[in-house]
Design a protein around this motif. Structure first.
Motif, mmCIF file in Angstrom:
data_model
loop_
_atom_site.group_PDB
_atom_site.id
_atom_site.type_symbol
_atom_site.label_atom_id
_atom_site.label_comp_id
_atom_site.label_asym_id
_atom_site.label_seq_id
_atom_site.Cartn_x
_atom_site.Cartn_y
_atom_site.Cartn_z
ATOM 1 N N TYR A 1 86.297 7.720 -109.031
ATOM 2 C CA TYR A 1 86.077 8.118 -107.641
ATOM 3 C C TYR A 1 86.893 7.285 -106.649
ATOM 4 C CZ TYR A 1 82.080 10.659 -109.511
ATOM 5 O OH TYR A 1 81.274 11.512 -110.221
ATOM 6 N N VAL A 2 87.348 6.132 -107.085
ATOM 7 C CA VAL A 2 88.165 5.236 -106.270
ATOM 8 C C VAL A 2 89.353 4.794 -107.111
ATOM 9 C CG1 VAL A 2 88.243 2.969 -105.120
ATOM 10 C CG2 VAL A 2 86.203 4.409 -104.893
ATOM 11 N N ARG A 3 90.519 4.646 -106.473
ATOM 12 C CA ARG A 3 91.707 4.223 -107.210
ATOM 13 C C ARG A 3 91.940 2.705 -107.124
ATOM 14 N NH1 ARG A 3 91.040 8.676 -108.945
ATOM 15 N NH2 ARG A 3 92.493 10.433 -108.861
ATOM 16 N N HIS A 4 91.727 2.125 -105.935
ATOM 17 C CA HIS A 4 92.042 0.705 -105.744
ATOM 18 C C HIS A 4 91.002 0.035 -104.858
ATOM 19 C CE1 HIS A 4 96.063 1.324 -107.478
ATOM 20 N NE2 HIS A 4 96.093 2.442 -106.771
ATOM 21 N N LEU A 5 90.821 -1.259 -105.076
ATOM 22 C CA LEU A 5 89.926 -2.074 -104.268
ATOM 23 C C LEU A 5 90.694 -2.723 -103.122
ATOM 24 C CD1 LEU A 5 87.305 -3.806 -103.722
ATOM 25 C CD2 LEU A 5 88.262 -5.457 -105.368
ATOM 26 N N GLY A 6 90.129 -2.635 -101.934
ATOM 27 C CA GLY A 6 90.687 -3.330 -100.785
ATOM 28 C C GLY A 6 89.627 -4.216 -100.155
ATOM 29 N N LEU A 7 90.062 -5.107 -99.290
ATOM 30 C CA LEU A 7 89.164 -5.959 -98.511
ATOM 31 C C LEU A 7 89.539 -5.832 -97.044
ATOM 32 C CD1 LEU A 7 89.158 -9.224 -100.691
ATOM 33 C CD2 LEU A 7 87.339 -7.504 -100.573
ATOM 34 N N SER A 8 88.690 -6.341 -96.169
ATOM 35 C CA SER A 8 88.975 -6.301 -94.737
ATOM 36 C C SER A 8 88.344 -7.506 -94.054
ATOM 37 C CB SER A 8 88.430 -5.002 -94.126
ATOM 38 O OG SER A 8 88.644 -4.970 -92.715
ATOM 39 N N GLU A 9 89.121 -8.203 -93.255
ATOM 40 C CA GLU A 9 88.636 -9.277 -92.386
ATOM 41 C C GLU A 9 87.776 -10.321 -93.114
ATOM 42 O OE1 GLU A 9 89.345 -10.264 -89.487
ATOM 43 O OE2 GLU A 9 90.316 -8.582 -88.453
ATOM 44 N N VAL A 10 88.300 -10.862 -94.209
ATOM 45 C CA VAL A 10 87.600 -11.940 -94.917
ATOM 46 C C VAL A 10 88.526 -13.143 -95.041
ATOM 47 C CG1 VAL A 10 86.035 -10.445 -96.190
ATOM 48 C CG2 VAL A 10 88.280 -10.967 -97.162
ATOM 49 N N ASP A 11 87.941 -14.289 -95.352
ATOM 50 C CA ASP A 11 88.725 -15.520 -95.446
ATOM 51 C C ASP A 11 89.309 -15.698 -96.842
ATOM 52 O OD1 ASP A 11 86.593 -16.338 -97.031
ATOM 53 O OD2 ASP A 11 85.759 -17.685 -95.507
ATOM 54 N N ALA A 12 90.072 -16.771 -97.005
ATOM 55 C CA ALA A 12 90.783 -17.004 -98.260
ATOM 56 C C ALA A 12 89.830 -17.201 -99.428
ATOM 57 C CB ALA A 12 91.707 -18.205 -98.106
ATOM 58 N N ALA A 13 88.740 -17.919 -99.208
ATOM 59 C CA ALA A 13 87.790 -18.169 -100.293
ATOM 60 C C ALA A 13 87.163 -16.870 -100.783
ATOM 61 C CB ALA A 13 86.711 -19.139 -99.825
ATOM 62 N N THR A 14 86.830 -15.977 -99.866
ATOM 63 C CA THR A 14 86.228 -14.694 -100.247
ATOM 64 C C THR A 14 87.237 -13.832 -101.003
ATOM 65 O OG1 THR A 14 84.775 -14.782 -98.318
ATOM 66 C CG2 THR A 14 85.067 -12.635 -99.365
ATOM 67 N N ILE A 15 88.486 -13.885 -100.586
ATOM 68 C CA ILE A 15 89.533 -13.142 -101.297
ATOM 69 C C ILE A 15 89.596 -13.582 -102.753
ATOM 70 C CG2 ILE A 15 92.023 -12.757 -101.466
ATOM 71 C CD1 ILE A 15 92.076 -13.143 -98.364
ATOM 72 N N ARG A 16 89.554 -14.884 -102.990
ATOM 73 C CA ARG A 16 89.624 -15.410 -104.362
ATOM 74 C C ARG A 16 88.415 -14.955 -105.178
ATOM 75 N NH1 ARG A 16 93.598 -19.099 -105.042
ATOM 76 N NH2 ARG A 16 94.489 -20.053 -103.162
ATOM 77 N N ARG A 17 87.239 -14.993 -104.591
ATOM 78 C CA ARG A 17 86.030 -14.588 -105.310
ATOM 79 C C ARG A 17 86.076 -13.102 -105.665
ATOM 80 N NH1 ARG A 17 81.336 -16.253 -101.441
ATOM 81 N NH2 ARG A 17 80.132 -15.028 -102.975
ATOM 82 N N ALA A 18 86.521 -12.283 -104.730
ATOM 83 C CA ALA A 18 86.609 -10.847 -104.987
ATOM 84 C C ALA A 18 87.646 -10.541 -106.061
ATOM 85 C CB ALA A 18 86.950 -10.117 -103.694
ATOM 86 N N HIS A 19 88.788 -11.181 -105.967
ATOM 87 C CA HIS A 19 89.899 -10.930 -106.887
ATOM 88 C C HIS A 19 89.541 -11.333 -108.313
ATOM 89 C CE1 HIS A 19 94.106 -9.911 -107.489
ATOM 90 N NE2 HIS A 19 94.318 -11.044 -108.135
#
Length: 333
Positions: A150-168
């Motif tokens: 149902y989704v092709r790719h994951l994106g993020l919006s307006e988060v800091d560097a630490a959150t980016i690392r955790r999500a990735h």
């Protein structure tokens, strides 16, 4: 139109994307027919990345896009959809917090697929970090939707560097959507280096400062009813005059370069790296026609130095959002 790739794990998209918030009341009442014509003109010009949010007038924007995209080859464009922001009825910024619980994520997508008239979303992203839900849980839900098709790719919006690392760490992130312009450069400190380390792209919104650095705003221009810029500190009396003086300096650089202020501002964002895709919020074909040639503006080292002198980092006066919203952002101005 040239293309850029949203990070090492993301799709190839047009080097310029279309943001559609302004077509659904974000900046006051919009002309529906003109909005649809603008989306179609963008597609005809080679724009393949269309960005929306399920909370843009609570589904209005997705329904509008469904009408504008009807009959188009689904493989000819990519839909980037934000979710998770809660709103109440009525005009203005009647926001009621965030909901990024896994069950809510799946519920939001089911509505979006129906409104958009499609069987998948290309990039799905929480609009903001939900402080009550670990990002790993939200990303885990999106991963399940990716696995289900149902989704092709994951994106993020307006988060800091630490959150980016955790999500990735849970699932590869294609891109981060965040405000980036000559007047909003906080991403350069930690966020942009982190994205490049991890191979994540950046889609930049607000590249014209919500019209402030478009070259078309004036100090005596009042925001229309329902226009969120009436609440923006950068447009407030005392601040807007200072900020427009920066635009006047930028205009001199643009005139020497043979382009408009808007084209120069968009070109500056695009020049910050091949991993960055500017989103333009054109609501009319006229504004779209002005924005598209920005991709042909080539900025030399001397040009970039002149632009920096005209609008130094940190020179803008006033926050980019009202104070109530600043605390929910991953980075400041």
């Amino acid at each position: 139109m040239r293309q850029r790739t949203l990070g090492s794990a993301g799709p190839a998209v047009s080097a310029l994307g279309l943001g559609t918030m302004g077509m659904s009341g974000g900046y006051g009442e919009a002309d529906r027919a003109e909005s649809i014509a603008t989306v179609q003109a963008a597609l005809d010009a080679g724009v393949t990345l269309i960005d929306t949010g399920d909370f843009y007038a609570m589904g209005h924007n997705e329904l509008l896009l469904a009408e504008a995209l009807r009959g188009r080859d689904r493989d000819s464009y990519l839909l980037s959809v934000k979710f998770g922001m809660l709103r109440g009825p009525g005009p203005g910024l009647a926001f009621g917090g965030h909901d990024c619980r896994p069950e809510a994520v799946k519920n939001f997508l089911a509505y979006s697929l129906t409104r958009l008239g499609t069987d998948h979303v290309d990039v799905y992203r929480p609009a903001r970090l939900d402080p009550a839900v670990p990002i790993e849980e939200t990303v885990g839900a999106v991963k399940e939707l990716i696995d289900a098709g149902y989704v092709r790719h994951l994106g993020l919006s307006e988060v800091d560097a630490a959150t980016i690392r955790r999500a990735h760490a849970v699932h590869p992130v294609a891109d981060l959507q965040i405000e980036y312009s000559l007047m909003s450069r906080a991403v350069e400190d930690e966020v942009l280096p982190t994205l490049r380390e991890l191979g994540i792209g950046l889609t930049a919104y607000g590249v014209l400062g919500r019209g402030l650095i478009s070259g078309h705003w004036s100090a005596d221009r009042a925001a229309r009813p329902g226009d969120s810029r009436g609440l923006s500190p950068r447009f407030a009396s005392g601040n807007v005059e200072h900020n427009l003086a920066l635009v006047a300096a930028l205009r001199r650089v643009a005139e020497a370069k043979g382009c408009t202020v808007a084209q120069l501002a968009i070109a500056w964002v695009a020049a910050q790296g091949e991993d960055i895709v500017p989103l333009v919020g054109a609501r009319t074909r006229e504004r779209l026609a002005e924005a598209l040639p920005a991709l042909e503006v080539r900025l030399t080292a001397d040009d970039l130095a002149e632009i920096e002198q005209a609008v130094p980092r940190g020179a803008a006066r006033g926050d980019r959002y009202p104070s109530a919203f600043m605390s929910g952002l991953g980075v400041g101005n």
